[in-house]
Design a protein around this motif. Structure first.
Motif, PDB file in Angstrom:
ATOM      1  N   HIS A   1      41.730  37.690  27.429  1.00 17.94           N
ATOM      2  CA  HIS A   1      42.590  38.159  28.504  1.00 17.94           C
ATOM      3  C   HIS A   1      43.337  39.433  28.130  1.00 17.94           C
ATOM      4  O   HIS A   1      44.335  39.777  28.761  1.00 17.94           O
ATOM      5  N   VAL A   2      42.806  40.146  27.153  1.00 14.72           N
ATOM      6  CA  VAL A   2      43.285  41.495  26.872  1.00 14.72           C
ATOM      7  C   VAL A   2      42.695  42.386  27.963  1.00 14.72           C
ATOM      8  O   VAL A   2      41.494  42.345  28.232  1.00 14.72           O
ATOM      9  N   VAL A   3      43.534  43.164  28.609  1.00 10.08           N
ATOM     10  CA  VAL A   3      43.058  44.014  29.697  1.00 10.08           C
ATOM     11  C   VAL A   3      42.340  45.225  29.108  1.00 10.08           C
ATOM     12  O   VAL A   3      42.913  45.983  28.321  1.00 10.08           O
TER      13      VAL A   3
ATOM     14  N   GLY B   1      40.958  46.497  37.156  1.00 14.39           N
ATOM     15  CA  GLY B   1      39.582  46.022  37.323  1.00 14.39           C
ATOM     16  C   GLY B   1      39.513  44.733  38.122  1.00 14.39           C
ATOM     17  O   GLY B   1      40.464  44.353  38.814  1.00 14.39           O
ATOM     18  N   ARG B   2      38.395  44.042  38.000  1.00 17.25           N
ATOM     19  CA  ARG B   2      38.183  42.802  38.748  1.00 17.25           C
ATOM     20  C   ARG B   2      39.252  41.763  38.431  1.00 17.25           C
ATOM     21  O   ARG B   2      39.761  41.709  37.313  1.00 17.25           O
ATOM     22  N   ALA B   3      39.547  40.928  39.413  1.00 23.29           N
ATOM     23  CA  ALA B   3      40.539  39.868  39.243  1.00 23.29           C
ATOM     24  C   ALA B   3      39.983  38.796  38.302  1.00 23.29           C
ATOM     25  O   ALA B   3      38.817  38.434  38.369  1.00 23.29           O
TER      26      ALA B   3
ATOM     27  N   CYS C   1      40.195  41.905  32.621  1.00 22.65           N
ATOM     28  CA  CYS C   1      40.203  41.246  31.304  1.00 22.65           C
ATOM     29  C   CYS C   1      38.861  41.405  30.583  1.00 22.65           C
ATOM     30  O   CYS C   1      37.804  41.449  31.212  1.00 22.65           O
ATOM     31  N   LEU C   2      38.914  41.456  29.270  1.00 27.27           N
ATOM     32  CA  LEU C   2      37.729  41.542  28.423  1.00 27.27           C
ATOM     33  C   LEU C   2      36.727  40.439  28.747  1.00 27.27           C
ATOM     34  O   LEU C   2      35.521  40.669  28.786  1.00 27.27           O
TER      35      LEU C   2
END
Length: 106
Positions: A67-69, A74-76, A84-85
Motif C-alpha cells: 500500500h505504498v503509493v 492512480g486506480r482506487a 498502490c504498489l
C-alpha cells in the motif's frame, strides 16, 4: 483451540515473515543476521529479520509494502488509497490481464 487439540504450541505468522524465517533457516539467510525478504503474492509484503530474529512491528505489519503509493491519483485500492504498489505488482495484477504496455494503467 488448535494448540489444545494438538497438544503442542501453535504459532500463527504472516506469510512474508514465515517466508523470511524459512530463508533464515534453510536459504541464503543462514549467512545473514539482518535482511529483508520481499514476498509477492496476493499482496506485496516483506519479512524482516533483525539481529537474527523476525521483526514484526506494530500489529505484524513491519514489512507491508503493497500500500505504498507508486502512482499518485492512480486506480482506487481496497485500502482506500489510490495508486498502490499492490495494484501493479501483486499476483492479482498479473491475473488482470496486463499486457505490459502501461504498468500504471487506470
Amino acid at each position: 483451540r488448535l494448540s489444545a487439540a494438538l497438544g503442542m504450541p501453535v504459532l500463527l505468522e504472516n506469510d512474508a515473515t514465515a517466508a523470511a524465517v524459512g530463508e533464515q533457516l534453510y536459504g541464503v539467510g543462514r549467512r545473514l543476521n539482518d535482511f529483508f525478504y520481499i514476498y509477492i503474492g496476493v499482496g506485496v509484503g516483506g519479512g524482516m529479520i533483525l539481529a537474527s530474529h523476525p521483526y514484526r512491528g506494530h500489529a505484524g505489519r513491519a514489512g507491508e509494502l503493497g500500500h505504498v503509493v507508486v502512482e499518485p491519483g492512480g486506480r482506487a485500492c481496497a485500502c482506500g488509497n489510490r495508486g498502490c504498489l499492490e495494484l501493479v505488482a501483486a499476483v492479482a495484477a498479473a491475473a488482470d490481464g496486463w499486457d505490459g504496455s502501461d504498468p500504471f494503467r487506470n
